[in-house]
Design an enzyme around this catalytic site. Structure first.
Site, short mmCIF file in Angstrom:
data_model
loop_
_atom_site.label_atom_id
_atom_site.label_comp_id
_atom_site.label_asym_id
_atom_site.label_seq_id
_atom_site.Cartn_x
_atom_site.Cartn_y
_atom_site.Cartn_z
CB SER A 26 -0.87 -0.01 1.27
OG SER A 26 -1.49 1.25 1.44
CE1 TYR A 43 -4.47 -2.54 4.87
CE2 TYR A 43 -3.82 -0.26 4.55
CZ TYR A 43 -4.21 -1.48 4.03
OH TYR A 43 -4.35 -1.64 2.66
#
Ligand code: NAD
Length: 237
Positions: free
Chosen positions: A124, A137
């Protein structure tokens, strides 16, 4: 991008980006085995270590080889560290980090024996530039980015290329459910987000899948350990 004769495994294949990855690989001629919690060729829970350890060999046996592994599955845990439970941490690390670790570990010998292959991990933008209020995350995606860089270096000599795609916001159930949980209308929230992206819109799953396919293809034959940000011109701030 052509994938005739190539055999691939895609995790999270029933999700937003996963479906698009499967479609683009199949459109290029690859034979693709899908895995997800349900509705896939090899249903299972990526939190199940022995399932992950055994999966690459099962796929290679079914397809007659394994040339491409896409570690796409992921979950997002939202909120500050003070709101996080032990289970939030364990679940995120199991799905986002341990499963790719196990799948890469089991796949690399298969690819090495066959003379090479390509692994594409979904990290990401937040794994490279931390965003706010999602520490679990973000750290899990930073681990995926780091794993990619390590394996990209360690296994290039076996003609195994390991790279990662690093999306910013993508219009999938992952992002839409986040808006719903916070009480926003997902369509309205995405319209507002679109305005924040220099290209004028957040990514659709196909925008990410095409980059995954590029990294899996021979067009990326000299790329090892790359973290490719796909952000429509919107940096993480
Ligand atoms: P998604 O929720 O639509 O799909 C994720 C898929 O992973 C689902 O099909 C889900 O069933 C599967 N999965 C989750 N936990 C699993 C488990 N324990 N066992 C087996 N399968 C499991 O999300 P998406 O947006 O398509 O995300 C795909 C990847 O892209 C993820 O790694 C995500 O972190 C990453 N990503 C997404 C965005 C975004 O904005 N959507 C941004 C950056 C990175």
């Amino acid at each position: 991008m052509r994938f005739e004769g190539k055999k691939a495994l895609v995790t999270g294949a029933s999700g937003g980006i996963g479906r698009a990855i499967v479609d683009v690989l199949r459109a290029g001629g690859a034979e693709v085995a899908t895995t997800d919690r349900a509705g896939s060729d090899f249903d299972g829970d990526l939190k199940d270590g022995p399932f992950c350890d055994a999966l690459p060999a099962r796929v290679a046996e079914k397809l007659g080889g394994l040339d491409i592994l896409v570690n796409n599955a992921g979950i997002i845990t939202r909120g500050k560290i003070t709101e996080a439970s032990d289970d939030d941490f364990a679940r995120s690390m199991a799905v986002n980090v341990e499963a790719p670790f196990r799948l890469c570990r089991a796949t690399i010998p298969i690819m090495a024996d066959a003379g090479g292959g390509a692994i594409v991990n979904t990290a990401s933008c937040w794994g490279v530039h931390p965003g706010p209020d999602h520490p679990i995350y973000v750290m899990s995606k930073a681990a995926v980015a780091s794993l990619t860089q390590c394996l990209g270096r360690d296994h290039a000599h076996q003609n195994i290329r390991v790279n990662a795609v690093c999306p910013n916001e993508v219009n999938t159930p992952m992002i839409r459910s986040g808006f719903e949980i916070r009480g926003f209308d997902p369509d309205e929230a995405i319209a507002a987000l679109n305005a924040s992206v220099p290209l004028g819109r957040i990514a659709e799953p196909e925008d990410i899948a095409d980059v995954v396919a590029f990294l899996a293809s021979d067009a990326a034959r000299y790329m090892c350990g790359a973290l490719l940000e796909v952000n429509g011109g919107k940096p993480v701030t």
